[in-house]
Write a protein that holds these residues in place. Structure first.
Motif, PDB file in Angstrom:
ATOM      1  N   VAL B  18      -2.445  21.690   3.395  1.00 19.12           N
ATOM      2  CA  VAL B  18      -2.725  20.322   3.847  1.00 19.12           C
ATOM      3  C   VAL B  18      -1.922  20.009   5.114  1.00 19.12           C
ATOM      4  O   VAL B  18      -2.442  19.403   6.066  1.00 19.12           O
ATOM      5  CB  VAL B  18      -2.454  19.292   2.729  1.00 19.12           C
ATOM      6  CG1 VAL B  18      -2.651  17.864   3.252  1.00 19.12           C
ATOM      7  CG2 VAL B  18      -3.397  19.544   1.541  1.00 19.12           C
ATOM      8  N   LEU B  36     -11.803  19.410   3.668  1.00 25.00           N
ATOM      9  CA  LEU B  36     -10.778  19.973   2.795  1.00 25.00           C
ATOM     10  C   LEU B  36     -11.360  20.189   1.401  1.00 25.00           C
ATOM     11  O   LEU B  36     -11.796  19.232   0.743  1.00 25.00           O
ATOM     12  CB  LEU B  36      -9.560  19.050   2.732  1.00 25.00           C
ATOM     13  CG  LEU B  36      -8.968  18.651   4.092  1.00 25.00           C
ATOM     14  CD1 LEU B  36      -7.664  17.864   3.896  1.00 25.00           C
ATOM     15  CD2 LEU B  36      -8.719  19.875   4.975  1.00 25.00           C
ATOM     16  N   LYS B  40      -8.640  16.854  -4.517  1.00 21.27           N
ATOM     17  CA  LYS B  40      -8.624  15.754  -3.545  1.00 21.27           C
ATOM     18  C   LYS B  40      -7.393  14.855  -3.688  1.00 21.27           C
ATOM     19  O   LYS B  40      -6.758  14.493  -2.685  1.00 21.27           O
ATOM     20  CB  LYS B  40      -9.900  14.905  -3.670  1.00 21.27           C
ATOM     21  CG  LYS B  40      -9.950  13.788  -2.628  1.00 21.27           C
ATOM     22  CD  LYS B  40     -11.223  12.975  -2.661  1.00 21.27           C
ATOM     23  CE  LYS B  40     -11.101  11.825  -1.637  1.00 21.27           C
ATOM     24  NZ  LYS B  40     -12.317  11.002  -1.591  1.00 21.27           N
ATOM     25  N   ALA B  43      -4.359  16.355  -2.222  1.00 21.44           N
ATOM     26  CA  ALA B  43      -4.473  16.381  -0.763  1.00 21.44           C
ATOM     27  C   ALA B  43      -4.183  15.008  -0.175  1.00 21.44           C
ATOM     28  O   ALA B  43      -3.414  14.877   0.794  1.00 21.44           O
ATOM     29  CB  ALA B  43      -5.867  16.853  -0.360  1.00 21.44           C
ATOM     30  N   VAL B  44      -4.783  13.966  -0.786  1.00 22.98           N
ATOM     31  CA  VAL B  44      -4.591  12.603  -0.278  1.00 22.98           C
ATOM     32  C   VAL B  44      -3.114  12.210  -0.367  1.00 22.98           C
ATOM     33  O   VAL B  44      -2.549  11.616   0.559  1.00 22.98           O
ATOM     34  CB  VAL B  44      -5.490  11.611  -1.055  1.00 22.98           C
ATOM     35  CG1 VAL B  44      -5.103  10.159  -0.752  1.00 22.98           C
ATOM     36  CG2 VAL B  44      -6.964  11.850  -0.697  1.00 22.98           C
ATOM     37  N   PRO B  54      -6.267   9.686   5.302  1.00 21.13           N
ATOM     38  CA  PRO B  54      -7.288  10.586   4.743  1.00 21.13           C
ATOM     39  C   PRO B  54      -8.636  10.439   5.443  1.00 21.13           C
ATOM     40  O   PRO B  54      -9.485  11.322   5.329  1.00 21.13           O
ATOM     41  CB  PRO B  54      -7.372  10.155   3.268  1.00 21.13           C
ATOM     42  CG  PRO B  54      -6.057   9.490   2.986  1.00 21.13           C
ATOM     43  CD  PRO B  54      -5.675   8.808   4.277  1.00 21.13           C
ATOM     44  N   GLU B  58     -12.851  15.054   5.705  1.00 24.78           N
ATOM     45  CA  GLU B  58     -13.786  14.947   4.595  1.00 24.78           C
ATOM     46  C   GLU B  58     -13.209  15.738   3.435  1.00 24.78           C
ATOM     47  O   GLU B  58     -12.433  16.669   3.633  1.00 24.78           O
ATOM     48  CB  GLU B  58     -15.163  15.503   4.987  1.00 24.78           C
ATOM     49  CG  GLU B  58     -15.879  14.599   5.965  1.00 24.78           C
ATOM     50  CD  GLU B  58     -17.292  15.071   6.263  1.00 24.78           C
ATOM     51  OE1 GLU B  58     -17.839  15.896   5.485  1.00 24.78           O
ATOM     52  OE2 GLU B  58     -17.834  14.627   7.283  1.00 24.78           O
ATOM     53  N   PHE B  59     -13.594  15.357   2.214  1.00 23.41           N
ATOM     54  CA  PHE B  59     -13.064  16.039   1.033  1.00 23.41           C
ATOM     55  C   PHE B  59     -14.201  16.519   0.144  1.00 23.41           C
ATOM     56  O   PHE B  59     -15.196  15.815  -0.032  1.00 23.41           O
ATOM     57  CB  PHE B  59     -12.174  15.089   0.213  1.00 23.41           C
ATOM     58  CG  PHE B  59     -10.968  14.627   0.975  1.00 23.41           C
ATOM     59  CD1 PHE B  59      -9.772  15.340   0.897  1.00 23.41           C
ATOM     60  CD2 PHE B  59     -11.022  13.504   1.803  1.00 23.41           C
ATOM     61  CE1 PHE B  59      -8.660  14.932   1.620  1.00 23.41           C
ATOM     62  CE2 PHE B  59      -9.914  13.094   2.524  1.00 23.41           C
ATOM     63  CZ  PHE B  59      -8.732  13.799   2.436  1.00 23.41           C
ATOM     64  N   HIS B  61     -14.053  17.753  -3.646  1.00 19.97           N
ATOM     65  CA  HIS B  61     -13.130  17.936  -4.765  1.00 19.97           C
ATOM     66  C   HIS B  61     -13.559  19.121  -5.625  1.00 19.97           C
ATOM     67  O   HIS B  61     -14.727  19.257  -5.995  1.00 19.97           O
ATOM     68  CB  HIS B  61     -13.080  16.660  -5.611  1.00 19.97           C
ATOM     69  CG  HIS B  61     -12.120  16.762  -6.759  1.00 19.97           C
ATOM     70  ND1 HIS B  61     -10.760  16.879  -6.558  1.00 19.97           N
ATOM     71  CD2 HIS B  61     -12.315  16.768  -8.097  1.00 19.97           C
ATOM     72  CE1 HIS B  61     -10.153  16.954  -7.729  1.00 19.97           C
ATOM     73  NE2 HIS B  61     -11.093  16.889  -8.688  1.00 19.97           N
ATOM     74  N   SER B  83     -12.236  26.420  -5.492  1.00 23.54           N
ATOM     75  CA  SER B  83     -12.322  26.033  -4.075  1.00 23.54           C
ATOM     76  C   SER B  83     -13.012  27.113  -3.244  1.00 23.54           C
ATOM     77  O   SER B  83     -13.782  26.805  -2.329  1.00 23.54           O
ATOM     78  CB  SER B  83     -10.925  25.744  -3.534  1.00 23.54           C
ATOM     79  OG  SER B  83     -10.018  26.793  -3.865  1.00 23.54           O
TER      80      SER B  83
END
Lengths: 312, 312
Positions: B18, B36, B40, B43-44, B54, B58-59, B61, B83
């Protein structure tokens, strides 16, 4: 003991070789005689220039030289009076107990197999080099170029040869033998390694410790690193390059100093019926001296007999 | 352009990934969006801890992670919500234009071949690494481990892949392609090299400059070094070790600095239908950033289309 040295072999021969012979002479005992094989007049001149009596040496005069670029098999056959051919003839006849040269590597390999011959039971002789360990001491890497393509049973034999060499000449007890691979797990690697691993795992001929990777070459996990001659030669030349680069950049360091080929003298050919050592083409007098002393150590340790016994 | 990043892959994920994404974001233009892929919430949290909105990302999850030691094929099949699996799904659907991960290398390789698939005509995709040149600039080495055993025609294709990569992504004009061997002469080497040389000599697909040896890897003679994945992997790991040693010994030098894997980000998988880059397991944020930027460069250069054209 009589130790043969090709004084015509190497980029800086005969000067570097004769100067190296002088240094080796100083380190030998009275009953260890150096036999200088090559142009006698030139050798005597270099000795006299350096105030060293030619009486300290024996000479076998030769009239031909096998060049570095010559085809090994052709050269050995077509130049019977070359220093390498004559050296192997003397070795075969038992007139010298070891032979070393910094000349044509292929001719040394072919010459040793033609003259003293491969030890019965050994499929292919191997060429060996020393690799320094980061924390001190050394490891043995083989093959470094005599056999570009190998079968699994040949790699297995390299394990025996390397193990006996490490034990006899470098006094490494129960040497740990590793297979150079691209992963640590048993099933990793190319077809050759995948087929070799089970043979090594089963063998009682040496102390197999499993797979290692390129990054493990200087670490403590193994004493003998076995690979085919293609891989070994790439490793050797890459490692040499790193050494040269650190030298050029004037990184003075004890570890990198131990990469210096001059210190270990040369690559023994293991698996033939007499001690044979091949020096680096660019051998300096220091390297020549250590090549001679390595060949002497191989005689004293009885390595060839030990290999013969192992393959009986 | 949407650039996918597996934020769960690598020894220091998700923090390093990240943080690397943040650095990459700063280097990307407004129309280049980082996607990413991974947990999520985590990451956030990391983004907020670093005062980064954020909204810049874009995420996607995901709930599973493929571990570094897992069997690639099994893991890809058994963890569809990992992932890596999701990343390749997005890549296949065109929702991202490139995908990179510092996770399980085998899973990245298998995933790319399962999802976006090998480019028609390419027998085997190759993994590639960068080698610094002593006098500046860089060379390309392939294969570094995707294919432990190779056929001559596969090495020939690696020449094409490496040449196009060097040309497209590193702007090396008419890249000189060399065969990594254990002698310079045409007839030297193992059976593989002996069979490959004539193919390369005849080809019009790239600029073949002959055989090179291990010592030539950092020199000026060639831009692309082709070898089987076994040899390449041994070379790569040995070179990495030298870099690590020079670092430990605090030899500061511009040349050795350029060995730092962080600078080039990762190994692209060449020969599949989309840009895929695999990072080093120990990737730092800097390495992650450069891995992302490399995958972006592969998109921008149109490398995949060029490879497709070459193999039509």
């Amino acid at each position: 003991m009589k130790i043969g040295l090709d004084i015509m072999g190497g980029d800086y021969a005969p000067k570097a070789t004769v100067l190296g012979a002088i240094e080796a002479y100083k380190a030998l005992s009275a009953d260890q005689k150096l036999v200088l094989i090559g142009d006698k007049d030139t050798a005597v001149t270099i000795l006299q220039e350096n105030n060293v009596s030619p009486d300290h040496f024996e000479f076998v005069h030769t009239t031909e030289v096998i060049g570095m670029g010559e085809h090994p098999t052709k050269a050995i056959v077509q130049k019977p009076n070359s220093s390498i051919s004559v050296g192997f003839q003397l070795l075969k006849e038992g007139k010298i107990q070891a032979f070393s040269s910094a000349g044509n590597t292929g001719a040394m390999l072919v010459g040793s197999m033609f003259s003293v011959k491969t030890i019965p039971g050994v499929v292919r002789p191997a060429m060996t080099t020393i690799v320094p360990k980061l924390k001190g001491g050394l490891g043995i890497l083989l093959d470094v170029g005599a056999n570009a393509d190998c079968k699994p049973e040949v790699l297995l034999q390299f394990g025996v040869l390397g193990s006996l060499f490490a034990q006899s000449v470098y006094a490494i007890q129960n040497p740990r033998v590793a297979l150079m691979n691209i992963g640590e797990e048993e099933e990793k690697g190319n077809i050759l390694c995948q087929a070799t691993y089970p043979l090594m795992k089963e063998t009682k001929l040496f102390n197999f410790v499993g797979n290692v990777e390129g990054r493990d070459l200087f670490s403590e996990g193994a004493d003998v690193f076995v690979c085919d001659g293609f891989t070994g030669n790439v490793i050797l030349k890459l490692a040499e390059t790193f050494y040269v680069i650190t030298r050029k950049k004037q990184f003075k360091d004890e570890f990198f100093d131990r990469f210096n080929y001059e210190q270990y003298g040369g690559s023994p050919i293991l698996g033939v019926n007499a001690p044979v050592v091949v020096g680096h083409g660019i051998s300096s007098p220091e390297a020549i001296k250590n090549m001679v002393l390595l060949s002497k150590n191989m005689v004293e340790s009885g390595l060839v007999d030990k290999i013969k016994q192992a393959f009986q």
